[in-house]
Motif scaffolding. Sequence first.
Motif, PDB file in Angstrom:
ATOM      1  N   PHE A 249       3.534   1.076  -4.710  1.00  0.00           N
ATOM      2  CA  PHE A 249       2.982   1.857  -3.605  1.00  0.00           C
ATOM      3  C   PHE A 249       3.830   1.781  -2.340  1.00  0.00           C
ATOM      4  CE2 PHE A 249       1.389  -2.159  -2.073  1.00  0.00           C
ATOM      5  CZ  PHE A 249       1.192  -1.987  -0.711  1.00  0.00           C
ATOM      6  N   THR A 250       4.586   0.694  -2.150  1.00  0.00           N
ATOM      7  CA  THR A 250       5.390   0.589  -0.929  1.00  0.00           C
ATOM      8  C   THR A 250       6.496   1.630  -0.863  1.00  0.00           C
ATOM      9  OG1 THR A 250       6.734  -1.117  -2.011  1.00  0.00           O
ATOM     10  CG2 THR A 250       4.929  -1.867  -0.589  1.00  0.00           C
ATOM     11  N   LEU A 251       6.933   2.123  -2.042  1.00  0.00           N
ATOM     12  CA  LEU A 251       7.932   3.195  -2.052  1.00  0.00           C
ATOM     13  C   LEU A 251       7.289   4.559  -2.270  1.00  0.00           C
ATOM     14  CD1 LEU A 251      11.063   3.600  -1.927  1.00  0.00           C
ATOM     15  CD2 LEU A 251      10.996   3.767  -4.418  1.00  0.00           C
ATOM     16  N   ALA A 252       6.116   4.592  -2.892  1.00  0.00           N
ATOM     17  CA  ALA A 252       5.454   5.866  -3.183  1.00  0.00           C
ATOM     18  C   ALA A 252       4.638   6.387  -2.006  1.00  0.00           C
ATOM     19  CB  ALA A 252       4.542   5.710  -4.398  1.00  0.00           C
ATOM     20  N   LEU A 253       4.239   5.493  -1.091  1.00  0.00           N
ATOM     21  CA  LEU A 253       3.364   5.890   0.013  1.00  0.00           C
ATOM     22  C   LEU A 253       4.051   6.684   1.122  1.00  0.00           C
ATOM     23  CD1 LEU A 253       0.483   5.697   1.102  1.00  0.00           C
ATOM     24  CD2 LEU A 253       1.078   3.484   2.130  1.00  0.00           C
ATOM     25  N   PRO A 254       5.304   6.396   1.507  1.00  0.00           N
ATOM     26  CA  PRO A 254       5.927   7.105   2.640  1.00  0.00           C
ATOM     27  C   PRO A 254       5.884   8.626   2.588  1.00  0.00           C
ATOM     28  CG  PRO A 254       7.221   5.187   2.130  1.00  0.00           C
ATOM     29  CD  PRO A 254       6.170   5.276   1.066  1.00  0.00           C
ATOM     30  N   PRO A 255       6.156   9.299   1.449  1.00  0.00           N
ATOM     31  CA  PRO A 255       6.077  10.772   1.475  1.00  0.00           C
ATOM     32  C   PRO A 255       4.702  11.281   1.889  1.00  0.00           C
ATOM     33  CG  PRO A 255       7.227  10.042  -0.491  1.00  0.00           C
ATOM     34  CD  PRO A 255       6.652   8.814   0.136  1.00  0.00           C
ATOM     35  N   LEU A 256       3.643  10.642   1.429  1.00  0.00           N
ATOM     36  CA  LEU A 256       2.291  11.043   1.819  1.00  0.00           C
ATOM     37  C   LEU A 256       2.084  10.850   3.318  1.00  0.00           C
ATOM     38  CD1 LEU A 256      -0.637  11.858   1.160  1.00  0.00           C
ATOM     39  CD2 LEU A 256      -1.086   9.449   0.649  1.00  0.00           C
ATOM     40  N   LEU A 257       2.548   9.713   3.845  1.00  0.00           N
ATOM     41  CA  LEU A 257       2.397   9.441   5.273  1.00  0.00           C
ATOM     42  C   LEU A 257       3.174  10.450   6.116  1.00  0.00           C
ATOM     43  CD1 LEU A 257       2.752   5.532   5.253  1.00  0.00           C
ATOM     44  CD2 LEU A 257       0.649   6.898   5.237  1.00  0.00           C
ATOM     45  N   MET A 258       4.367  10.821   5.660  1.00  0.00           N
ATOM     46  CA  MET A 258       5.182  11.769   6.422  1.00  0.00           C
ATOM     47  C   MET A 258       4.557  13.163   6.434  1.00  0.00           C
ATOM     48  SD  MET A 258       9.157  10.670   5.621  1.00  0.00           S
ATOM     49  CE  MET A 258       9.014  10.517   3.839  1.00  0.00           C
ATOM     50  N   TRP A 259       4.039  13.603   5.291  1.00  0.00           N
ATOM     51  CA  TRP A 259       3.407  14.924   5.250  1.00  0.00           C
ATOM     52  C   TRP A 259       2.106  14.942   6.045  1.00  0.00           C
ATOM     53  CZ3 TRP A 259       5.570  19.326   4.173  1.00  0.00           C
ATOM     54  CH2 TRP A 259       6.695  19.364   3.359  1.00  0.00           C
ATOM     55  N   ALA A 260       1.394  13.822   6.059  1.00  0.00           N
ATOM     56  CA  ALA A 260       0.177  13.742   6.875  1.00  0.00           C
ATOM     57  C   ALA A 260       0.514  13.840   8.357  1.00  0.00           C
ATOM     58  CB  ALA A 260      -0.565  12.440   6.584  1.00  0.00           C
ATOM     59  N   ALA A 261       1.591  13.165   8.773  1.00  0.00           N
ATOM     60  CA  ALA A 261       2.021  13.249  10.173  1.00  0.00           C
ATOM     61  C   ALA A 261       2.463  14.660  10.523  1.00  0.00           C
ATOM     62  CB  ALA A 261       3.161  12.258  10.421  1.00  0.00           C
ATOM     63  N   ALA A 262       3.164  15.317   9.596  1.00  0.00           N
ATOM     64  CA  ALA A 262       3.594  16.693   9.841  1.00  0.00           C
ATOM     65  C   ALA A 262       2.399  17.619   9.996  1.00  0.00           C
ATOM     66  CB  ALA A 262       4.488  17.167   8.693  1.00  0.00           C
ATOM     67  N   GLU A 263       1.378  17.440   9.163  1.00  0.00           N
ATOM     68  CA  GLU A 263       0.176  18.276   9.271  1.00  0.00           C
ATOM     69  C   GLU A 263      -0.512  18.066  10.611  1.00  0.00           C
ATOM     70  OE1 GLU A 263      -4.196  18.930   7.132  1.00  0.00           O
ATOM     71  OE2 GLU A 263      -2.914  17.241   6.556  1.00  0.00           O
ATOM     72  N   ASP A 264      -0.687  16.794  10.999  1.00  0.00           N
ATOM     73  CA  ASP A 264      -1.361  16.499  12.262  1.00  0.00           C
ATOM     74  C   ASP A 264      -0.568  17.034  13.451  1.00  0.00           C
ATOM     75  OD1 ASP A 264      -3.088  15.179  10.612  1.00  0.00           O
ATOM     76  OD2 ASP A 264      -2.472  13.158  11.204  1.00  0.00           O
ATOM     77  N   GLY A 265       0.757  16.855  13.417  1.00  0.00           N
ATOM     78  CA  GLY A 265       1.583  17.331  14.522  1.00  0.00           C
ATOM     79  C   GLY A 265       1.601  18.845  14.632  1.00  0.00           C
ATOM     80  N   LEU A 266       1.716  19.526  13.499  1.00  0.00           N
ATOM     81  CA  LEU A 266       1.723  20.994  13.513  1.00  0.00           C
ATOM     82  C   LEU A 266       0.398  21.559  14.006  1.00  0.00           C
ATOM     83  CD1 LEU A 266       3.639  21.827  10.209  1.00  0.00           C
ATOM     84  CD2 LEU A 266       4.377  22.352  12.536  1.00  0.00           C
ATOM     85  N   ALA A 267      -0.700  20.909  13.640  1.00  0.00           N
ATOM     86  CA  ALA A 267      -2.005  21.381  14.102  1.00  0.00           C
ATOM     87  C   ALA A 267      -2.095  21.320  15.625  1.00  0.00           C
ATOM     88  CB  ALA A 267      -3.121  20.555  13.460  1.00  0.00           C
ATOM     89  N   LEU A 268      -1.572  20.254  16.221  1.00  0.00           N
ATOM     90  CA  LEU A 268      -1.610  20.124  17.683  1.00  0.00           C
ATOM     91  C   LEU A 268      -0.658  21.101  18.366  1.00  0.00           C
ATOM     92  CD1 LEU A 268      -1.873  16.263  18.207  1.00  0.00           C
ATOM     93  CD2 LEU A 268      -3.502  17.995  18.977  1.00  0.00           C
ATOM     94  N   VAL A 269       0.529  21.256  17.813  1.00  0.00           N
ATOM     95  CA  VAL A 269       1.504  22.199  18.398  1.00  0.00           C
ATOM     96  C   VAL A 269       0.976  23.622  18.306  1.00  0.00           C
ATOM     97  CG1 VAL A 269       3.794  23.198  18.129  1.00  0.00           C
ATOM     98  CG2 VAL A 269       3.504  20.727  18.002  1.00  0.00           C
ATOM     99  N   ALA A 270       0.475  23.996  17.129  1.00  0.00           N
ATOM    100  CA  ALA A 270      -0.029  25.357  16.942  1.00  0.00           C
ATOM    101  C   ALA A 270      -1.223  25.634  17.832  1.00  0.00           C
ATOM    102  CB  ALA A 270      -0.421  25.570  15.474  1.00  0.00           C
TER     103      ALA A 270
END
Length: 364
Positions: A249-270
């Motif tokens: 999980f320590t190597l598999a988790l980062p992509p999920l965390l990055m896409w979650a951050a992208a979703e949250d950031g895009l929602a605020l920018v939009a």
Amino acid sequence: MAATSAAPLSAEYLAEDDSGKLITVMWVSTVLPVIFVCLRVYARLVIRKTFGWDDGIAIAALVCLIGYAGVVTAAARLGLGRHIEVVLATNPQHLIDIALLAQISQTLAIMACTLGKTAFAVTLLRIVVQRRLIYVLWFIIVSMNLINVLCAIFVFVQCDDPRHLWNQAIPSKCWPTYVFTNFSLFVGAYSGAQDFVLALLPWFVIMKLQMKTREKLAVALAMSLGIFAGVTAVVKTTFLVNLSKKTDFTLALPPLLMWAAAEDGLALVAGSIPTLRPLYKAVFPGTSAGDSYKNVDSYQLRQPRNNGPIFGVVKGASHISAHQRGAEADDESDKSILDKSYSGVSLTNIKKTTDVNVSYAGSQ
């Protein structure tokens, strides 16, 4: 029985490290919303003086996003983004700390997501006058907050002793793994669907305003940028499915965390871009947009049946009904000055009175 030894790990395997990329993506996804939300607050608070609930909710979402980035960064410093064997070899305690920080970050990401989208939904409530669309927005706000808050709570109540979630050495009775996984998949899919709905709703509102067609398209497109957050939500959900099938999980988790951050950031920018028009007009006063955007970037007050405003009172603003606002929205056409009745509001015809002064010049 002869003991069997595991095959030695290759140098390439041990060298795999996504922690640097994880930290970079997290903070890029955070710094951009910080800039846009700060500009939003300046435009609303200083220029328009119409700071509202949606702006406060956007700030709360930004705080959660910053906290999310900070927690993930701390986990990356401990080894998140590297293989679990490397983390264990470095310091076994780091694995426990990473698991704890991952649980905390998940809650912060969920709250940043739901608050960011709630802020945009409340912004739409400022300009929507159709009753059915108001009901749709309130349904989105209530349902989205309900299921996301439940998901944030479920992160820590899956086990009788929550410490078992980040330290397997502590015994505890827990839910079956598939329960929380399936609920998380539902929340991710529902959140993405709401992004698409919120991106389409402005078109039903903007196209009915008294504005030039080009300006309508520009505003509607600006208010529909949340569709990109919906796309990232779909991608994030696919990584959530894959994560449940992996043990590293320590190597598999980062992509999920990055896409979650992208979703949250895009929602605020939009959600912030449509509120920046007063700032744009202040910087470029010579633009030809005119004041017909005022329905979009000013604070709209509604007068419901109980005569109480849905939002707080803006200093210097008067309460007007939806029908009256409808009449004012048409003040650039002949309809509002020629018809006796418009949208159920009785209007007085304009009467033109001409005074004729006749003077006679006498003969000398």
